[in-house]
Design an enzyme around this catalytic site. Sequence first.
Site, PDB file in Angstrom:
ATOM      1  N   HIS A  29       0.826  -1.200   0.000  1.00  0.00           N
ATOM      2  CA  HIS A  29       0.000   0.000   0.000  1.00  0.00           C
ATOM      3  C   HIS A  29       0.864   1.255   0.000  1.00  0.00           C
ATOM      4  CE1 HIS A  29      -3.774  -2.129   1.890  1.00  0.00           C
ATOM      5  NE2 HIS A  29      -3.201  -2.853   0.953  1.00  0.00           N
ATOM      6  N   ASP A 128      -6.475   3.908   3.236  1.00  0.00           N
ATOM      7  CA  ASP A 128      -6.655   2.637   2.545  1.00  0.00           C
ATOM      8  C   ASP A 128      -7.814   1.883   3.200  1.00  0.00           C
ATOM      9  OD1 ASP A 128      -5.563   1.654   4.896  1.00  0.00           O
ATOM     10  OD2 ASP A 128      -3.688   0.997   4.000  1.00  0.00           O
ATOM     11  N   TRP A 379      -0.773  -6.609  -6.654  1.00  0.00           N
ATOM     12  CA  TRP A 379      -1.229  -5.638  -7.652  1.00  0.00           C
ATOM     13  C   TRP A 379      -0.133  -4.661  -8.083  1.00  0.00           C
ATOM     14  CZ3 TRP A 379      -4.386  -6.119 -11.227  1.00  0.00           C
ATOM     15  CH2 TRP A 379      -4.968  -5.039 -11.897  1.00  0.00           C
ATOM     16  N   ASN A 380       0.751  -4.260  -7.171  1.00  0.00           N
ATOM     17  CA  ASN A 380       1.862  -3.394  -7.570  1.00  0.00           C
ATOM     18  C   ASN A 380       2.721  -4.081  -8.631  1.00  0.00           C
ATOM     19  OD1 ASN A 380       1.260  -1.254  -5.865  1.00  0.00           O
ATOM     20  ND2 ASN A 380       2.477  -2.064  -4.194  1.00  0.00           N
ATOM     21  N   GLU A 384       3.381  -2.870 -12.453  1.00  0.00           N
ATOM     22  CA  GLU A 384       4.734  -2.596 -12.920  1.00  0.00           C
ATOM     23  C   GLU A 384       5.053  -3.433 -14.157  1.00  0.00           C
ATOM     24  OE1 GLU A 384       7.216  -3.242  -9.549  1.00  0.00           O
ATOM     25  OE2 GLU A 384       6.568  -1.409  -8.528  1.00  0.00           O
ATOM     26  N   ALA A 399      -4.148 -13.401  -0.248  1.00  0.00           N
ATOM     27  CA  ALA A 399      -5.055 -12.273  -0.458  1.00  0.00           C
ATOM     28  C   ALA A 399      -5.835 -12.469  -1.764  1.00  0.00           C
ATOM     29  CB  ALA A 399      -4.288 -10.950  -0.428  1.00  0.00           C
ATOM     30  N   GLU A 400      -5.892 -11.411  -2.596  1.00  0.00           N
ATOM     31  CA  GLU A 400      -6.687 -11.481  -3.824  1.00  0.00           C
ATOM     32  C   GLU A 400      -5.852 -11.905  -5.032  1.00  0.00           C
ATOM     33  OE1 GLU A 400      -4.600  -7.765  -4.843  1.00  0.00           O
ATOM     34  OE2 GLU A 400      -5.147  -8.788  -2.993  1.00  0.00           O
TER      35      GLU A 400
END
Length: 485
Positions: A29, A128, A379-380, A384, A399-400
């Site tokens: 995050h 967040d 997700w980062n 990228e 997680a997701e």
Amino acid sequence: MGELQERKPPACTAARPRVLLLCSPCMGHLIPFAELARRLVADHGLAATLLFASATSAPSEQYLAVAAAVPDAIDLVALPAPPPVAVLPPSAPTRERVELAVVSNVPRIREIARELGAAAPLVALVVDMVGVVARDVAAELGVPLYMFFTSPWMTLSLLLHLPEMDATRAGEHRDATEPIRLPGCVPIHAHDLPTSMLADRSSNTYAGFLSMAKDAARVDGILVNTFDELEPAVGEGLDGLQLQLPVHTVGPLVWTRPAGVDMDHRCMSWLDQQPRGSVVYVSFGSGGTLTWQQTAELALGLELSQCRFIWVVKRPHQSSTIGAFFGTQKGDEHIPLDFLPEGFMERTRGMGIVTQSWAPQTAILGHPSIGCFVTHCGWNSVLESVMNGVPMVAWPLYAEQNMNAAMMEVQVGVAVRAKVGADRFIRKEEVANGIRRAMVGEEAERLRKRSSELRGQSAHALSKDGCSTRVLAQIANTWKCASRK
């Protein structure tokens, strides 16, 4: 930034309307939060204070790397870790430790917000998913509360629909035979659900996740770290939930370090000597960990693939896929690599680099020698990879990330997925096969073509006239106008 401390903004920004950003102790995050703060300051004439709720007393190597590159115009504050009397045992779920780090700091957040509001107009509080518990601070100061959602729209859509699903579906989510179908998203099968939804619905783990899902709708607006071409369905399907909730795409926001720092890293000079598109980059993010057996099998799979590689490796963890969730400490790079197969380092000398320290991921992915990215699909990392046009071998951990992997493979078409055995173990042959699929042949060519298209679209989203740039400008102007009134 050798220790946790506050950085005061320069005098020239003191009178600007200020945004207060609150990030929970999740390194995944902090990176997009820092980039959001940078853009609000550099592009939209706002001042920004970024609060990071620490879960551990000693700053992690990843935190220090980000903090060292935060522009001076951003006031970065590392909030203290929870007091000893409130510290949870190491066996406590990660989510509870994350929440405690934020909740224990709400009084300090309120104090900082009041001090900032007395010096210059405070125009918004951006948090967040975990930080929504600080909404009373925004209410007391009379400023809007926005949530910056650092995962994709598909995950946010699932969260916003979860309270309704919880009220209408029977049985455990993990036992569902039919996938969840959300507007504009790939079908979400039971085995791809976020970790917390796989827990018993009577458990504290699930209850906490459901509570956060309900909180997600208790904000004035949501910023999502995605862009229209990647997820065209953003905002769809909320009318049926009767949610009057504006959702805005502002991504892809990822962290970029100064080029001079990146180029000094040994990986970069090694990449300069490799053929174009020949190197596999392997990293499971700041928090992901594998078991000893799976780490050894990955090593053997890399060797079997006969591809050049850069592997950012962490010491194995036998009981958790998030064994390094709060980051690693300086000096961890000197831990012996005794968990790798005997003779692996000797057999692959010259063929690849194994590094335990922080690596300049954005710079590595942007190097022309990189051919594919073996990733946990945080997700980062996904963004990228997308921004640099690099195909992915998806190896989700927690997680997701299973949902992200499914979307990148089925809907977006820039990833292949490592084949997982019935025992949730990925054999060396499957590791090598996944790499070869992404590196050579017709399938690899298709992945490269689609990745290149998406790279151009992501760059345009953040360009002067791009959709994400325009949206963020509109929001910033709304905040500034409200402050003048």
